[in-house]
Design a protein around this motif. Structure first.
Motif, PDB file in Angstrom:
ATOM      1  N   THR A  56       3.836 -24.687  31.468  1.00  0.00           N
ATOM      2  CA  THR A  56       5.193 -24.986  31.926  1.00  0.00           C
ATOM      3  C   THR A  56       5.944 -23.735  32.343  1.00  0.00           C
ATOM      4  O   THR A  56       6.588 -23.698  33.397  1.00  0.00           O
ATOM      5  N   ALA A  57       5.862 -22.686  31.532  1.00  0.00           N
ATOM      6  CA  ALA A  57       6.576 -21.446  31.846  1.00  0.00           C
ATOM      7  C   ALA A  57       6.074 -20.838  33.150  1.00  0.00           C
ATOM      8  O   ALA A  57       6.870 -20.334  33.959  1.00  0.00           O
ATOM      9  N   GLY A  58       4.775 -20.892  33.372  1.00  0.00           N
ATOM     10  CA  GLY A  58       4.214 -20.330  34.592  1.00  0.00           C
ATOM     11  C   GLY A  58       4.669 -21.071  35.834  1.00  0.00           C
ATOM     12  O   GLY A  58       5.003 -20.460  36.852  1.00  0.00           O
ATOM     13  N   ILE A  59       4.698 -22.395  35.759  1.00  0.00           N
ATOM     14  CA  ILE A  59       5.123 -23.191  36.911  1.00  0.00           C
ATOM     15  C   ILE A  59       6.604 -22.972  37.194  1.00  0.00           C
ATOM     16  O   ILE A  59       7.021 -22.845  38.360  1.00  0.00           O
ATOM     17  N   ILE A  60       7.414 -22.909  36.144  1.00  0.00           N
ATOM     18  CA  ILE A  60       8.849 -22.693  36.344  1.00  0.00           C
ATOM     19  C   ILE A  60       9.116 -21.322  36.940  1.00  0.00           C
ATOM     20  O   ILE A  60       9.939 -21.170  37.866  1.00  0.00           O
ATOM     21  N   SER A  61       8.428 -20.303  36.449  1.00  0.00           N
ATOM     22  CA  SER A  61       8.624 -18.960  36.997  1.00  0.00           C
ATOM     23  C   SER A  61       8.175 -18.894  38.450  1.00  0.00           C
ATOM     24  O   SER A  61       8.831 -18.251  39.283  1.00  0.00           O
ATOM     25  N   ALA A  62       7.080 -19.574  38.795  1.00  0.00           N
ATOM     26  CA  ALA A  62       6.617 -19.599  40.180  1.00  0.00           C
ATOM     27  C   ALA A  62       7.623 -20.318  41.072  1.00  0.00           C
ATOM     28  O   ALA A  62       7.898 -19.887  42.199  1.00  0.00           O
ATOM     29  N   SER A  63       8.182 -21.415  40.561  1.00  0.00           N
ATOM     30  CA  SER A  63       9.174 -22.166  41.321  1.00  0.00           C
ATOM     31  C   SER A  63      10.402 -21.317  41.622  1.00  0.00           C
ATOM     32  O   SER A  63      10.879 -21.261  42.762  1.00  0.00           O
ATOM     33  N   LEU A  64      10.903 -20.629  40.603  1.00  0.00           N
ATOM     34  CA  LEU A  64      12.092 -19.788  40.796  1.00  0.00           C
ATOM     35  C   LEU A  64      11.804 -18.633  41.749  1.00  0.00           C
ATOM     36  O   LEU A  64      12.599 -18.336  42.650  1.00  0.00           O
ATOM     37  N   ALA A  65      10.668 -17.973  41.549  1.00  0.00           N
ATOM     38  CA  ALA A  65      10.332 -16.820  42.381  1.00  0.00           C
ATOM     39  C   ALA A  65      10.194 -17.219  43.845  1.00  0.00           C
ATOM     40  O   ALA A  65      10.728 -16.549  44.738  1.00  0.00           O
ATOM     41  N   HIS A  66       9.501 -18.316  44.109  1.00  0.00           N
ATOM     42  CA  HIS A  66       9.291 -18.733  45.496  1.00  0.00           C
ATOM     43  C   HIS A  66      10.586 -19.264  46.121  1.00  0.00           C
ATOM     44  O   HIS A  66      10.870 -18.964  47.290  1.00  0.00           O
ATOM     45  N   GLY A  67      11.356 -20.021  45.370  1.00  0.00           N
ATOM     46  CA  GLY A  67      12.610 -20.549  45.918  1.00  0.00           C
ATOM     47  C   GLY A  67      13.597 -19.452  46.257  1.00  0.00           C
ATOM     48  O   GLY A  67      14.193 -19.438  47.341  1.00  0.00           O
ATOM     49  N   ILE A  68      13.784 -18.502  45.333  1.00  0.00           N
ATOM     50  CA  ILE A  68      14.738 -17.414  45.559  1.00  0.00           C
ATOM     51  C   ILE A  68      14.248 -16.482  46.671  1.00  0.00           C
ATOM     52  O   ILE A  68      15.020 -16.085  47.555  1.00  0.00           O
ATOM     53  N   ALA A  69      12.959 -16.134  46.635  1.00  0.00           N
ATOM     54  CA  ALA A  69      12.422 -15.218  47.642  1.00  0.00           C
ATOM     55  C   ALA A  69      12.481 -15.829  49.039  1.00  0.00           C
ATOM     56  O   ALA A  69      12.770 -15.128  50.022  1.00  0.00           O
ATOM     57  N   LEU A  70      12.236 -17.136  49.147  1.00  0.00           N
ATOM     58  CA  LEU A  70      12.306 -17.772  50.460  1.00  0.00           C
ATOM     59  C   LEU A  70      13.739 -17.800  50.972  1.00  0.00           C
ATOM     60  O   LEU A  70      13.989 -17.581  52.157  1.00  0.00           O
ATOM     61  N   PHE A  71      14.680 -18.073  50.083  1.00  0.00           N
ATOM     62  CA  PHE A  71      16.100 -18.033  50.466  1.00  0.00           C
ATOM     63  C   PHE A  71      16.455 -16.675  51.059  1.00  0.00           C
ATOM     64  O   PHE A  71      17.072 -16.577  52.124  1.00  0.00           O
ATOM     65  N   VAL A  72      16.040 -15.607  50.386  1.00  0.00           N
ATOM     66  CA  VAL A  72      16.332 -14.246  50.858  1.00  0.00           C
ATOM     67  C   VAL A  72      15.623 -13.970  52.178  1.00  0.00           C
ATOM     68  O   VAL A  72      16.212 -13.414  53.121  1.00  0.00           O
ATOM     69  N   ALA A  73      14.354 -14.352  52.280  1.00  0.00           N
ATOM     70  CA  ALA A  73      13.573 -14.084  53.492  1.00  0.00           C
ATOM     71  C   ALA A  73      14.159 -14.802  54.705  1.00  0.00           C
ATOM     72  O   ALA A  73      14.242 -14.230  55.799  1.00  0.00           O
TER      73      ALA A  73
END
Length: 254
Positions: A56-73
């Protein structure tokens, strides 16, 4: 049909135009930022947990990282290239007549290079750690994964059309980067534990090339391109309809 009259091939000369080259560079940098953060978060999690299987922790961290990074990109490249950051988005835009074939190919090259360079940088910065390629969980078949990728990418590109490409979007365009980032983050939560939730051939290509791990790579190309193309067809034909606006060559808009 209207959709076929809207598709434009363009010309080889586009590759030499300063605006097209600048847009390609923006795509290269945007994908590099996105993959470096997204893939880097997976590598960091692997290091901290000793390569524990997805939890669960891994999926949540991946979700946050990809969502935030895509917003910035997207926010950082939207005014220059349209902020595609994804070959499937570029393909969906091409199907709807919003980018020419030759400019789309230029974007694809830039996007794949950006992902590859990001993974090479990650490998260097982590003293040779492997860049994890996308894989299936136990019991997941290629057809399960293919449908996952089609459906998730359809939702992603549909959101791009609704918030960024639609000429009637109005002020909704200001939230396009965060809406698209949220869509990717939510899809990672939905499909990440099953087949990685790529939705982006460039995101799959860089890690696979640098780690030389090509198992089921075709799924992460075919699924997103089908989903992105379908979203472009559906939104352009049904939602936008018979408008007379010209093909969009991204300048000041997404």
């Amino acid at each position: 049909m209207l959709i076929y009259r809207r598709i434009a091939v363009g010309g080889v000369s586009e590759a030499a135009q300063p605006a097209a080259l600048k847009a390609a560079l923006a795509e290269f940098i945007a994908v590099l930022i996105f993959v470096f953060a997204g893939e880097g978060s997976a590598m960091a999690y692997n290091k901290l947990t000793g390569y524990a299987p997805n939890d669960t922790a891994g999926i949540i961290s991946a979700s946050l990282a990809h969502g935030i990074a895509l917003f910035v990109a997207i926010a950082g490249s939207a005014n220059i290239s349209g902020g595609h950051v994804n070959p499937a988005v570029t393909f969906g835009a091409f199907i709807g007549g919003h980018i020419t074939l030759f400019r789309g190919i230029l974007y694809w090259i830039a996007q794949l290079l950006g992902s590859t360079i990001a993974c090479l940088l990650l490998r260097f910065c982590t003293h040779g750690m492997s860049t994890p390629a996308f894989t299936f969980a136990a019991g997941v078949t290629v057809w399960n994964a293919l449908v996952f990728e089609i459906v998730m990418t359809f939702g992603l590109v549909y959101t791009v059309y609704a918030t960024a490409i639609d000429p009637n979007k109005g002020s909704l365009g200001t939230i396009a980067p965060i809406a698209i980032g949220f869509t990717v983050g939510a899809n990672v939560l939905a499909g990440g534990a099953f087949e990685g939730a790529s939705m982006n051939p460039a995101v799959s290509f860089g890690p696979a090339l640098v780690s030389w791990a090509w198992t089921h790579q075709w799924v992460y190309w075919v699924g997103p391109l089908i989903g992105g193309g379908l979203a472009g067809l559906v939104y352009q034909i049904i939602m936008i309809g018979h408008t007379d606006h010209e093909i969009i060559v991204p300048t000041s808009e997404y």
